[in-house]
Every structure is written in structure tokens, then in C-alpha cells.
Design a protein around this motif. Structure first.
Motif, PDB file in Angstrom:
ATOM      1  N   GLU A 153      20.084  26.017   0.815  1.00 24.15           N
ATOM      2  CA  GLU A 153      20.863  24.624   1.325  1.00 24.15           C
ATOM      3  C   GLU A 153      21.974  24.988   2.417  1.00 24.15           C
ATOM      4  N   ARG A 154      22.059  23.675   3.050  1.00 21.13           N
ATOM      5  CA  ARG A 154      23.309  23.656   4.082  1.00 21.13           C
ATOM      6  C   ARG A 154      23.970  22.241   4.115  1.00 21.13           C
ATOM      7  N   SER A 155      25.207  22.387   4.513  1.00 21.86           N
ATOM      8  CA  SER A 155      25.989  20.901   4.454  1.00 21.86           C
ATOM      9  C   SER A 155      26.347  20.709   5.488  1.00 21.86           C
ATOM     10  N   VAL A 156      26.773  19.495   5.938  1.00 23.59           N
ATOM     11  CA  VAL A 156      27.594  19.131   6.976  1.00 23.59           C
ATOM     12  C   VAL A 156      28.474  17.843   6.667  1.00 23.59           C
ATOM     13  N   ALA A 157      29.687  17.881   7.096  1.00 22.38           N
ATOM     14  CA  ALA A 157      30.677  16.973   6.804  1.00 22.38           C
ATOM     15  C   ALA A 157      31.372  16.426   8.310  1.00 22.38           C
ATOM     16  N   ILE A 158      30.977  15.095   8.281  1.00 19.95           N
ATOM     17  CA  ILE A 158      31.540  14.476   9.782  1.00 19.95           C
ATOM     18  C   ILE A 158      32.389  13.282   9.510  1.00 19.95           C
ATOM     19  N   ILE A 159      33.540  13.680  10.439  1.00 21.84           N
ATOM     20  CA  ILE A 159      34.823  12.797  10.347  1.00 21.84           C
ATOM     21  C   ILE A 159      34.330  12.007  11.544  1.00 21.84           C
ATOM     22  N   TYR A 160      34.786  10.459  11.284  1.00 23.19           N
ATOM     23  CA  TYR A 160      34.542   9.697  12.302  1.00 23.19           C
ATOM     24  C   TYR A 160      35.665   8.350  11.975  1.00 23.19           C
ATOM     25  N   ARG A 161      35.895   7.589  13.179  1.00 24.89           N
ATOM     26  CA  ARG A 161      36.738   6.454  13.208  1.00 24.89           C
ATOM     27  C   ARG A 161      36.194   5.284  12.365  1.00 24.89           C
ATOM     28  N   ALA A 162      36.912   4.665  11.308  1.00 27.73           N
ATOM     29  CA  ALA A 162      36.156   3.665  10.569  1.00 27.73           C
ATOM     30  C   ALA A 162      35.888   2.406  11.749  1.00 27.73           C
ATOM     31  N   ASP A 163      34.979   1.731  11.482  1.00 27.14           N
ATOM     32  CA  ASP A 163      34.504   0.700  12.487  1.00 27.14           C
ATOM     33  C   ASP A 163      34.459  -0.545  11.803  1.00 27.14           C
ATOM     34  N   GLY A 164      34.658  -0.772  10.326  1.00 22.14           N
ATOM     35  CA  GLY A 164      34.331  -1.829   9.512  1.00 22.14           C
ATOM     36  C   GLY A 164      35.392  -3.050  10.104  1.00 22.14           C
ATOM     37  N   VAL A 165      35.324  -4.215   9.119  1.00 19.49           N
ATOM     38  CA  VAL A 165      36.127  -4.949   9.244  1.00 19.49           C
ATOM     39  C   VAL A 165      37.665  -4.877   8.653  1.00 19.49           C
ATOM     40  N   ASP A 166      38.629  -4.734   9.356  1.00 25.63           N
ATOM     41  CA  ASP A 166      40.001  -4.380   8.503  1.00 25.63           C
ATOM     42  C   ASP A 166      39.795  -3.373   7.517  1.00 25.63           C
ATOM     43  N   PRO A 167      39.226  -2.053   8.223  1.00 29.63           N
ATOM     44  CA  PRO A 167      39.178  -0.924   7.300  1.00 29.63           C
ATOM     45  C   PRO A 167      40.756  -0.482   6.660  1.00 29.63           C
ATOM     46  N   ARG A 168      40.584  -0.035   5.450  1.00 28.93           N
ATOM     47  CA  ARG A 168      41.810   0.403   4.663  1.00 28.93           C
ATOM     48  C   ARG A 168      42.283   1.602   5.253  1.00 28.93           C
ATOM     49  N   LEU A 169      41.476   2.600   5.577  1.00 25.40           N
ATOM     50  CA  LEU A 169      41.894   3.916   6.297  1.00 25.40           C
ATOM     51  C   LEU A 169      41.351   3.944   7.595  1.00 25.40           C
ATOM     52  N   PRO A 170      41.995   4.435   8.610  1.00 26.26           N
ATOM     53  CA  PRO A 170      41.490   4.403   9.967  1.00 26.26           C
ATOM     54  C   PRO A 170      40.508   5.647  10.185  1.00 26.26           C
ATOM     55  N   LEU A 171      40.458   6.567   9.233  1.00 31.44           N
ATOM     56  CA  LEU A 171      39.244   7.642   9.383  1.00 31.44           C
ATOM     57  C   LEU A 171      38.555   7.889   7.978  1.00 31.44           C
ATOM     58  N   LYS A 172      37.395   8.075   8.316  1.00 29.97           N
ATOM     59  CA  LYS A 172      36.489   8.441   7.129  1.00 29.97           C
ATOM     60  C   LYS A 172      35.767   9.579   7.343  1.00 29.97           C
ATOM     61  N   ALA A 173      34.854  10.151   6.345  1.00 29.96           N
ATOM     62  CA  ALA A 173      34.074  11.205   6.390  1.00 29.96           C
ATOM     63  C   ALA A 173      32.912  10.946   5.588  1.00 29.96           C
ATOM     64  N   ILE A 174      31.490  11.480   6.031  1.00 32.55           N
ATOM     65  CA  ILE A 174      30.444  11.392   5.523  1.00 32.55           C
ATOM     66  C   ILE A 174      30.121  12.804   5.325  1.00 32.55           C
ATOM     67  N   VAL A 175      29.660  13.216   3.996  1.00 27.84           N
ATOM     68  CA  VAL A 175      29.414  14.532   3.718  1.00 27.84           C
ATOM     69  C   VAL A 175      27.674  14.564   3.157  1.00 27.84           C
ATOM     70  N   LEU A 176      26.998  15.430   3.853  1.00 25.55           N
ATOM     71  CA  LEU A 176      25.484  15.505   3.449  1.00 25.55           C
ATOM     72  C   LEU A 176      24.983  16.940   3.351  1.00 25.55           C
ATOM     73  N   ARG A 177      24.080  17.043   2.326  1.00 20.11           N
ATOM     74  CA  ARG A 177      23.647  18.186   1.861  1.00 20.11           C
ATOM     75  C   ARG A 177      22.082  18.260   1.881  1.00 20.11           C
ATOM     76  N   GLU A 178      21.557  19.332   2.438  1.00 21.65           N
ATOM     77  CA  GLU A 178      20.090  19.275   2.537  1.00 21.65           C
ATOM     78  C   GLU A 178      19.436  20.616   2.452  1.00 21.65           C
ATOM     79  N   PRO A 179      18.122  20.826   2.015  1.00 20.08           N
ATOM     80  CA  PRO A 179      17.422  21.963   1.899  1.00 20.08           C
ATOM     81  C   PRO A 179      17.056  22.617   3.265  1.00 20.08           C
ATOM     82  N   VAL A 180      16.921  23.867   3.475  1.00 22.65           N
ATOM     83  CA  VAL A 180      16.579  24.464   4.855  1.00 22.65           C
ATOM     84  C   VAL A 180      15.359  24.946   4.811  1.00 22.65           C
TER      85      VAL A 180
END
Length: 271
Positions: free
Chosen positions: A232-259
């Protein structure tokens, strides 16, 4: 006295020679068994961002979900065109990687249109294909326009050399430098950059993400751990929160997948 053999006329000789040679000259060369076959290459898409708030209205006592505001989500389905006649349809869902789609070899344009748009219309997105190898396209909405009608993108290689099993890639598509604490390491990840690290198989590896606070130091916005099997391999992507009045300005999404590893060729037994 036996009759002397008369010489064959030149025209008959040439006709006989060409008829004998034609099957050989017209035969296609045999392919060598050891000749490497050109592998297909693929592209995948990953739209990143926040879902708009759920909205509904009551009609005759029944709740109906309302369509999200225009531009608040990516197009539900897009059509890929690579400058040739091949077109592929791909649904786009926030935080989900699309299935892989074949693309031609070599550099060239990759156009993405909303499904149903005329082929002569301006593409929703136009990219440059890398020269070789599989690749993934990260998508996010423009922070100024705040609409998926204006979409940003980042093309990254995704072959086994760039993203092998047993590794994690940290990718920063936010506009600021992010601090990464990965195990015992403390690293800085610049905007628009990425780095890769090996993971210890079958063991949790803690990590934290933070941004520079006004008073100095890092303000943590994500904390978690990574666990992987050997295929397996993983990826962690950091992005600017683009929701309505986000509590934190930055967020992250972490995904894992088989290779999917290439099949090993069986060695031929000696004759």
C-alpha cells in the motif's frame, strides 16, 4: 542427337522470379518474444475541498434536498479529451480519487469539459500531459473566485518510481508553508511542493501538521497516524479550507490505497 534446350525468354524468367519472391517480400517480420510491450499510461483526478452546507426545503410536509449553490462543488461529471478521438467520462466527487483513464503517450494537451458541453466551447480545464508515466491531477477551487468554475490544478507523477508502495507523500496545495512533524523529523513544506517518506510496515507512524502562528511557533491543525501494509501507499494533502466560515484556515485529507505491482515474468526453462 537430343534437341538443345532453348533459353527461357527474359520476360518469363522475371515473372517466375517475382512470383517466387513475393510471399517472402510481403511477409511481415515476426515479433521477437523478448521485445518489450509498450505499457498503457493512465491519469486519475482528485478534487479537494469542502462540501457546502446541506440545504433542504419542505413541500407539502416532505423534505427535499436542494441543489448546492452554483460553483460550490466540482462538475458532477466531466469528459476527457486528449487531442484525439478518445473521450472518457469521469464523475468528480470531493475527496475521492477517480478511476484511472488511459491517455496517449508523450507530451500534449489534456482537455477536460463538463459533460454535455459543446466540443467547440472553452474547456473547463486544460492541462499539459507529462512526457511519460502515470500521473494524478489534484483539483481545487480558486480561493479568490470561490467557485469551481475557476479551478486550480497540480499535476504529479504517480508511477511506481514516484509513488512506490511502503511510502507516503505529503503534498501542500495551500498558499503557505506548513510545518510537518513526522515521527522524529521536523520538516517545512513550502506551498506547492511535496516530499516522500518511507513508512515502517505494520506499525503506526504519528504525524502532525501546523502553520506559523502570529506569535511564533506552529499552530497545529491536524494530528493523526499512518499505517500501511507492504503493498500500500498513502498521500496526505494539505489545502486551504474553502467552506463557509471554516474553524481552521487549513485542512488535510489522508488517503491510503493498494498498489498494483507488475506481474513477475516466469523464467523460461532451458531447452
Amino acid at each position: 542427337m537430343p534437341a538443345l534446350a532453348m533459353p527461357m525468354p527474359l520476360c518469363l524468367f522475371l515473372a517466375f522470379f517475382l512470383s517466387a519472391a513475393m510471399p517472402v517480400l510481403g511477409q511481415a517480420p515476426e515479433k521477437k518474444e523478448d521485445e518489450p510491450k509498450k505499457a498503457d499510461r493512465h491519469v486519475r483526478f482528485l478534487p479537494v475541498g469542502d462540501l457546502p452546507p446541506f440545504r433542504q426545503e419542505i413541500r407539502n410536509g416532505i423534505a427535499y434536498e436542494l441543489e448546492p449553490p452554483a460553483g460550490s462543488i466540482p462538475p458532477r461529471e466531466v469528459v476527457l479529451g486528449s487531442g484525439d478521438d478518445s473521450k472518457l467520462s469521469a464523475p468528480l466527487l470531493l475527496g475521492q480519487v477517480t478511476e484511472p483513464f488511459k491517455v496517449p503517450a508523450g507530451k500534449g494537451p489534456l482537455t477536460v469539459r463538463r459533460k454535455g458541453d459543446d466540443e467547440k466551447s472553452v474547456p473547463w480545464l486544460q492541462l499539459d500531459r507529462p512526457e511519460e508515466g502515470d500521473f494524478i491531477v489534484l483539483l481545487w477551487r480558486d480561493p479568490v473566485e470561490k467557485s469551481w468554475a475557476a479551478t486550480r490544478s497540480l499535476v504529479l507523477p504517480e508511477d511506481l518510481e514516484s509513488a512506490p508502495p511502503g511510502t507516503v507523500r505529503f503534498i501542500n496545495i495551500s498558499p503557505v508553508t506548513v510545518g510537518v512533524v513526522f515521527g522524529a523529523e521536523k520538516l517545512e513544506l513550502l506551498a506547492g511542493k511535496s516530499f516522500r517518506r518511507k513508512l515502517e510496515i505494520g506499525k503506526d507512524t504519528p504525524f502532525e501538521l501546523g502553520a506559523n502562528a502570529v506569535a511564533g511557533g506552529l499552530k497545529r491543525f491536524y494530528s493523526g497516524s499512518l499505517f500501511q501494509n507492504d503493498s500500500e501507499r498513502s498521500v496526505a494533502i494539505i489545502y486551504r479550507a474553502d467552506g463557509v466560515d471554516p474553524r481552521l484556515p487549513l485542512k488535510a485529507i489522508v488517503l491510503r490505497e493498494p498498489v498494483e505491482l507488475p506481474a513477475k515474468k516466469d523464467k523460461k526453462a532451458p531447452k
